[in-house]
Motif scaffolding. Sequence first.
Motif, PDB file in Angstrom:
ATOM      1  N   GLU A   1       6.586  -7.398 -19.076  1.00 23.53           N
ATOM      2  CA  GLU A   1       7.078  -8.708 -19.073  1.00 23.53           C
ATOM      3  C   GLU A   1       7.693  -9.316 -18.141  1.00 23.53           C
ATOM      4  O   GLU A   1       7.940 -10.663 -17.717  1.00 23.53           O
ATOM      5  CB  GLU A   1       8.186  -8.833 -20.203  1.00 23.53           C
TER       6      GLU A   1
ATOM      7  N   HIS B   1       4.106 -16.360 -16.079  1.00 21.39           N
ATOM      8  CA  HIS B   1       4.428 -15.187 -17.134  1.00 21.39           C
ATOM      9  C   HIS B   1       3.199 -14.387 -17.347  1.00 21.39           C
ATOM     10  O   HIS B   1       3.205 -13.167 -17.275  1.00 21.39           O
ATOM     11  CB  HIS B   1       5.419 -15.817 -18.191  1.00 21.39           C
TER      12      HIS B   1
ATOM     13  N   HIS C   1       1.069 -10.675 -16.656  1.00 23.43           N
ATOM     14  CA  HIS C   1       0.330  -9.627 -17.623  1.00 23.43           C
ATOM     15  C   HIS C   1      -0.967  -9.538 -17.083  1.00 23.43           C
ATOM     16  O   HIS C   1      -1.418  -8.245 -16.945  1.00 23.43           O
ATOM     17  CB  HIS C   1       0.409 -10.102 -19.104  1.00 23.43           C
TER      18      HIS C   1
ATOM     19  N   TYR D   1      12.162  -8.010 -23.180  1.00 24.82           N
ATOM     20  CA  TYR D   1      12.571  -9.477 -22.494  1.00 24.82           C
ATOM     21  C   TYR D   1      13.941  -9.238 -21.767  1.00 24.82           C
ATOM     22  O   TYR D   1      13.925  -9.538 -20.599  1.00 24.82           O
ATOM     23  CB  TYR D   1      12.402 -10.514 -23.400  1.00 24.82           C
TER      24      TYR D   1
HETATM   25 ZN   LIG Z   1       5.038 -11.674 -22.029  1.00 26.80          ZN
END
Ligand SMILES: [Zn+2]
Length: 273
Positions: free
Chosen positions: A71, A43, A47, A182
């Motif tokens: 995200e 995750h 980014h 999210y």
């Molecule tokens: Zn994140």
Amino acid sequence: MITKPRDREVVCHASAWEMGGEGDVRIKMCTKVTGEDFFTVHHELGHVYYYLMYEGMPPLFQQGANDGFHEGIGDTLMLSVTPKYLVDIGLFDKVPNTAKSDVNFLMKRALDKVAFFPFGKLIDQWRWEVFDGRIKPEQYNAAWWKLRTEYQGIAAPVERTEADFDPGAKYHIPNNTPYLRYFLATVLQFQFHRALCQTAGHEGSLNSCSIAGSKAAGKKLADMMRMGSTRPWPEALQAIAGEDKMDATAMLDYFAPLAKFLDEQNAGQICGW
Ligand SMILES: [Zn+2]
């Protein structure tokens, strides 16, 4: 910071940072060697690679197409972490191949992704109603638990009062990080995954697809990330998925074998609370 320091207190909540260009990107995380952190590091790397891809853009456009995109990148790649991929990189001995293994794999993922939806929705619902005054300070905790029950069907195990502030236990609330990103990312990552699997020429069920090693899929993803926020997000979605609307049918495709299994198991049951 990749591991928890032994000599001082730190904020262990994982985060990814770009430090002002020229490829200086960093992750701050108290990493443990667990399946959960294996996911988290994907995750955060999502980014980081987004930062690197749009670094050439003017500063105003050095952002995700929308914050759900940011995200969703690492999570998209995590969907390519299939049992076969784990064998390929040497973390698994062999691909489990029983009638139940697919359903078990999907159930574990669904408990993460599907069960997240009501929670992902209610966090910003609570925040926005606090901000616009519909939830008064003297109702902060009661309003929180009302949403938790309404959307998630859960209740506190012990009595709660306004002397408690349970929303504060969720990192993003005291940290003031918007949360709908999210929720959006959860829809988008399956849409990205389905499109990239087509690009990679995958045949078979969507949950068995790994785009690892596909130059074509990687290029498509990178080209989209390079756009930063120069174009409205539907155009970025078009570039990667060939469609300009968010679409949760990719998620339904992905979990279809599990849904079929659960429909059979739950036949005759009444759902809800
Ligand atoms: Zn994140």
